[in-house]
Design a protein around this motif. Structure first.
Motif, PDB file in Angstrom:
ATOM      1  N   ILE A 167       0.814  -1.201   0.000  1.00 18.00           N
ATOM      2  CA  ILE A 167       0.000   0.000   0.000  1.00 18.00           C
ATOM      3  C   ILE A 167       0.859   1.267   0.000  1.00 18.00           C
ATOM      4  O   ILE A 167       1.660   1.485   0.904  1.00 18.00           O
ATOM      5  CB  ILE A 167      -0.936   0.000   1.232  1.00 18.00           C
ATOM      6  CG1 ILE A 167      -1.722  -1.316   1.309  1.00 18.00           C
ATOM      7  CG2 ILE A 167      -1.864   1.181   1.206  1.00 18.00           C
ATOM      8  CD1 ILE A 167      -2.762  -1.507   0.243  1.00 18.00           C
ATOM      9  N   MET A 213      -1.802  -3.306   4.334  1.00 19.11           N
ATOM     10  CA  MET A 213      -0.469  -2.762   4.586  1.00 19.11           C
ATOM     11  C   MET A 213       0.454  -3.814   5.197  1.00 19.11           C
ATOM     12  O   MET A 213       0.111  -4.452   6.187  1.00 19.11           O
ATOM     13  CB  MET A 213      -0.540  -1.551   5.513  1.00 19.11           C
ATOM     14  CG  MET A 213      -0.860  -0.269   4.777  1.00 19.11           C
ATOM     15  SD  MET A 213      -0.716   1.187   5.832  1.00 19.11           S
ATOM     16  CE  MET A 213       1.050   1.509   5.691  1.00 19.11           C
ATOM     17  N   THR A 269       9.521   9.155   3.133  1.00 23.23           N
ATOM     18  CA  THR A 269       8.272   9.762   3.573  1.00 23.23           C
ATOM     19  C   THR A 269       7.099   8.804   3.392  1.00 23.23           C
ATOM     20  O   THR A 269       7.217   7.775   2.726  1.00 23.23           O
ATOM     21  CB  THR A 269       7.987  11.065   2.776  1.00 23.23           C
ATOM     22  OG1 THR A 269       6.835  11.713   3.321  1.00 23.23           O
ATOM     23  CG2 THR A 269       7.735  10.789   1.300  1.00 23.23           C
TER      24      THR A 269
HETATM   25  C1  LIG Z   1      -3.950   0.181   7.959  1.00 18.60           C
HETATM   26  C2  LIG Z   1      -3.807   1.297   6.992  1.00 18.60           C
HETATM   27  N1  LIG Z   1      -3.443   2.509   7.451  1.00 18.60           N
HETATM   28  C3  LIG Z   1      -3.301   3.548   6.595  1.00 18.60           C
HETATM   29  C4  LIG Z   1      -3.535   3.374   5.262  1.00 18.60           C
HETATM   30  C5  LIG Z   1      -3.422   4.532   4.341  1.00 18.60           C
HETATM   31  N2  LIG Z   1      -2.241   4.508   3.495  1.00 18.60           N
HETATM   32  C6  LIG Z   1      -2.355   4.248   2.193  1.00 18.60           C
HETATM   33  S1  LIG Z   1      -0.939   4.419   1.377  1.00 18.60           S
HETATM   34  C7  LIG Z   1      -0.110   4.856   2.752  1.00 18.60           C
HETATM   35  C8  LIG Z   1       1.298   5.317   2.717  1.00 18.60           C
HETATM   36  C9  LIG Z   1       2.296   4.318   2.590  1.00 18.60           C
HETATM   37  O1  LIG Z   1       3.541   4.948   2.632  1.00 18.60           O
HETATM   38  P1  LIG Z   1       4.833   4.258   2.043  1.00 18.60           P
HETATM   39  O2  LIG Z   1       4.753   2.800   2.311  1.00 18.60           O
HETATM   40  O3  LIG Z   1       6.018   4.961   2.539  1.00 18.60           O
HETATM   41  O4  LIG Z   1       4.659   4.436   0.480  1.00 18.60           O
HETATM   42  P2  LIG Z   1       4.699   5.774  -0.417  1.00 18.60           P
HETATM   43  O5  LIG Z   1       3.303   6.272  -0.498  1.00 18.60           O
HETATM   44  O6  LIG Z   1       5.628   6.729   0.215  1.00 18.60           O
HETATM   45  O7  LIG Z   1       5.149   5.303  -1.747  1.00 18.60           O
HETATM   46  C10 LIG Z   1      -0.967   4.856   3.832  1.00 18.60           C
HETATM   47  C11 LIG Z   1      -0.577   5.238   5.175  1.00 18.60           C
HETATM   48  C12 LIG Z   1      -3.929   2.095   4.828  1.00 18.60           C
HETATM   49  N3  LIG Z   1      -4.185   1.841   3.551  1.00 18.60           N
HETATM   50  N4  LIG Z   1      -4.051   1.087   5.704  1.00 18.60           N
END
Ligand SMILES: Cc1ncc(C[n+]2csc(CCOP(=O)(O)OP(=O)(O)O)c2C)c(N)n1
Ligand code: SF4
Lengths: 586, 197
Positions: free
Chosen positions: A402, A422, A477
């Motif tokens: 995710i 995730m 980030t």
């Molecule tokens: C349990 C859960 N919490 C929050 C989210 C929201 N979410 C979707 S993408 C993401 C960010 C992921 O960040 P990263 O793995 O660093 O990838 P990037 O977007 O930086 O490529 C989040 C927090 C989710 N999908 N599931």
């Protein structure tokens, strides 16, 4: 944004639902706020992140939602007023700690904001309806319809929590959280000095049989008390107070949340006047109020999004009081996807038998256009996926996770064969790698996701000996949700709006992540508070490389080297998110 | 005026939320009730986006009901098709003659306008991005330019004072002049030549 801090009671300021939630917290004098970002709840954390210091509120982006909730539980146990925010999937992660919290109850009042996303505008993995939690955890759930109610219900949530010593959920949906309207301000309450004190009360804070069963009984008793409160509460109201309509009409409507606004819109459009019962409490429901509303009706329409939770409750209550009542709901409205005002207009027209001409436009089969989102120009992921695709055998199984890199699933990249929750890419990769014979398994996981839920799964692959190649995409980030920091970034707090980086830490973040050519070995040595490579090595991974995300050759080489290995391999592809980079000091 | 329903659509990064903030603040200044809807969270560039703005005496739904849009402003040509769901023969379309690839199936300008005209003939196609790039050196303000046109053509029932003061309040100082200029430029160009078709 500074407007949210205006201490001008009576003033009306246009706020987003999520901004109104923050304001509600400020007006109640919240002390402690924790979150893990997730749309449509992300702005709550982003705003607190910006203003917390200024107003003396403690704020943190936690590693994941479970930890965020646990931080809030601790603060509540120490007597502080606590707010925790998350999106629906976060609730699943936090669930294990939420139930005992309902059993122990709160010391300082606690409100948990949970944001659902019908239609999955910003959700990949499921169209979750968080209402299930109410009956499971026995936790009061309030459902605002608009930003004004977001503010009011957060305040009410704190008041209920204070009075009954129980955490309270405020459940929003995308069209509430991302709706704007003028919101009337009340006074901000200064949060006090924010110093808690933990007073030992084992009977209260320790759940363990046989005490835990007593606690459950006490919890159920609390809920019945809160139900009495709900019966009298103004947030469960009938559109016409005197009940005159309900006397006159043989039918009515029960609704809540965003659906209420569509019902009112539909009544206006159809020029109808019908009794409406609007429920601000989803749990515990004001059962007597509902029975009283439906007792003389021939039929009732339940307007709610997703699964028919209210409809089932009304069916149950009608058995008692009005067994002949005809109940309409999901027979007229969809269970998948958010509601649209026109769907409610049509449902209401059918329900009442009022003639309503569908607009002519529906007779055209008009094409729609979908611009697919893509990686930004300069995104480090372009080169990572290009390099991996180039050298991986055709039948390689690509695991997705995710984050922005979910776009690897679009046809242009086509490197995502499964996608789940995730952190799950790694756990699933283990199961696949343990099972298949010739196929290779490569999985991609973002840095924020790695910290959130990837580490236990990585440990499992090492412990249970499988050999996926795990590529950690370290862009410095949490990009997808609006560039929040995480434990692997050099600063604990930044801000989406201003990117004010701590002077001390600037040097730590920028050079290694910025260089497009740089020597990859230098990427490993730069000090960051928590280094992913050290964590990975600490988990027992021997095949480990840090590469520059922009260096195609290095990535190709590393993949070729690791694919034949019999043990778990990890490549950390490090390269800063292009959007974040734009905001960094030069 | 009982209510006014506006859809603005385009692709990520075109500043739709800023436009939404300006228009809703301007309508609040004029004493209207307001509801808006927007979507957040897609950091990536280029995906379809759409915002809803409704103002009037009393507004409930934040989403414009099907067929009820008074005005659709499309910052990207192909996106105008996504406004049709909200439109009727009375709806006005203000379309930026600016096209980005969808990465699925692209339609030509002629095809798109042909389809839009099936619903509404009140259609103005304006090369706003090009004009802003040429005259102001920046195409980011194309949205503000179209806002200026909507205002000048009396397609948006708000006063110029309210819009200008909302721009001043919402746009950070660094970009304020540029935005005000774009708004002004649209008003002048409207009075000097007859755009549209
Ligand atoms: C349990 C859960 N919490 C929050 C989210 C929201 N979410 C979707 S993408 C993401 C960010 C992921 O960040 P990263 O793995 O660093 O990838 P990037 O977007 O930086 O490529 C989040 C927090 C989710 N999908 N599931
Ligand atoms: S926001 Fe950052 S990580 Fe996401 S696509 Fe854009 S550059 Fe890549």
């Amino acid at each position: 944004m500074e407007e949210i801090l205006l201490n001008k009671p009576g003033k009306k300021i246009i706020l987003l639902g999520n901004e109104a939630i923050v304001r509600g917290g400020l007006e109640e004098g919240v002390n402690f706020v924790s979150t893990y970002p997730g749309t449509p709840a992300s702005e709550i954390g982003n705003i607190f992140n910006q203003i917390a210091k200024k107003i003396g509120v403690y704020f943190e982006f936690s590693t994941n939602e479970k930890v965020a909730l646990e931080a809030g539980i601790g603060a509540s146990f120490a007597g502080l007023k606590t707010l925790v925010a998350m999106k629906n999937f976060g609730l699943n992660v936090a669930l294990d700690s939420l139930l005992p919290f309902c059993y122990t109850g709160t010391k300082g009042p606690a409100v948990i904001v949970v944001a659902d996303d019908p239609s999955c505008h910003s959700s990949a993995q499921s169209e979750e309806n968080s209402r299930f939690i109410a009956e499971t955890a026995h936790i009061p759930v309030l459902e605002p319809s608009d930003p004004q109610e977001c503010k009011d219900f957060v305040r009410l949530g704190f008041q209920i929590s204070e009075k009954y010593k129980i955490p309270v959920i405020v459940r929003t949906t995308t069209r509430v959280a991302h709706q704007k309207m003028p919101v009337k301000f009340d006074k901000i309450t200064r949060p006090g000095n924010g110093v808690g004190k933990f007073v030992k009360e084992p009977k209260r804070f320790v759940t363990l049989p046989p005490r835990v069963l007593e606690q459950k009984k006490e919890l159920l008793e609390k809920i019945e008390k809160i139900r009495e409160f709900s019966e009298k509460s103004k947030i469960n109201f009938q559109s016409d107070k005197k009940n005159a309509l309900a006397q006159k009409f043989p039918m009515g409507i029960i609704t809540s949340g965003i659906s209420y606004l569509y019902v009112m819109e539909a009544l206006k459009e159809l020029n109808l006047s019908l009794p409406v019962l609007k429920l601000g409490f989803f749990y515990p429901l004001p059962e007597e109020k509902i029975k009283d509303f439906i007792k003389n009706f021939k039929k009732v329409l339940i307007v709610e999004e997703l699964e028919p939770y209210l409809e089932r409750e009304v069916e149950r209550l009608a058995k008692d009081i009005n067994p002949k009542l005809q109940i309409f709901g999901k027979t007229l409205l969809p269970e998948t996807g958010e509601l649209k005002p026109e769907q409610v207009i049509l449902a209401l027209a059918k329900f009442t038998g009022k003639k309503y001409k569908k607009l002519p436009i529906t007779s055209y089969q008009l094409p729609k256009i979908k611009h697919l989102p893509r990686f930004c120009p300069g995104c480090p992921y372009w080169s990572v996926f290009a390099a991996v695709k180039k050298v991986a055998p055709k039948d390689t199984v690509f695991g997705g996770d995710i984050g922005c890199y979910m776009l690897a699933g679009t046809p242009a990249i086509a490197a995502q064969d499964y996608l789940s929750a995730m952190g799950s890419s790694v756990g699933i990769a283990h199961g696949i790698a343990r099972t298949v014979k010739k196929q290779k398994t490569i999985t991609f996981i973002g840095d924020s996701t790695f910290f959130h839920a990837g580490i236990p799964a990585l440990i499992n692959t090492v412990f249970n000996k499988s050999n996926p190649l795990i590529i950690i995409l370290d862009n410095g980030t949490t990009a997808m949700t609006g560039h929040q920091p995480h434990p692997g970034t050099s600063v604990r707090t930044d801000s989406e709006y201003k990117f004010e980086w701590d002077q001390r830490d600037k040097s730590l973040l920028s050079p290694p992540l910025r260089s497009e050519e740089g020597d990859p070995s230098s990427l490993e040595t730069k000090e960051r508070p928590l280094q992913i490579e050290k964590i990975v090595a600490g988990c027992g991974v021997k095949n480990l490389k840090v590469v520059n995300s922009f260096d195609l050759k290095a990535i190709e080489k590393a993949v070729e080297e690791f694919l034949p290995k019999k043990e778990t391999s990890v490549i950390i592809a490090r390269g800063i998110c292009a959007l974040l980079r734009k905001h960094l000091p030069k | 005026m009982a209510e006014f329903n506006l859809i603005i659509n385009g692709v990520g990064g075109q500043g739709l939320i800023t436009l939404l903030r300006i228009i809703s603040l301007a309508s609040q200044k004029e004493g209207y009730d307001i509801k808006t809807s927007e979507l957040h969270g897609l950091s990536q560039r280029g995906g379809s986006v759409e915002v809803h703005i409704r103002f009037g005496k009393k507004i409930y739904s934040p989403l414009v009901p099907q067929g009820k849009a008074n005005l659709v402003i499309s910052l990207e040509l192909q996106e105008s098709l996504n406004g049709l769901h909200y439109s009727s023969p009375k709806t006005h379309f203000l379309i930026n003659q600016y096209k980005t690839p969808t990465f699925t199936k692209d339609l030509s300008e002629k095809e798109i306008l042909g389809i839009v005209k099936k619903i509404s003939k009140n259609l103005f196609l304006i090369p706003a991005s090009e004009i802003c790039q040429k005259e102001l050196g920046s195409e980011v303000v194309a949205g503000i330019y179209l806002l200026g046109l909507a205002f000048s053509k009396k397609l948006l029932p708000l006063k110029s004072d309210s819009i200008i003061s909302a721009i001043k309040k919402i746009i950070p100082e660094k970009y304020r002049e540029l935005n005000l200029k774009a708004f002004e430029l649209a008003r002048q160009s409207f009075s000097s030549k007859n755009l549209g078709g």
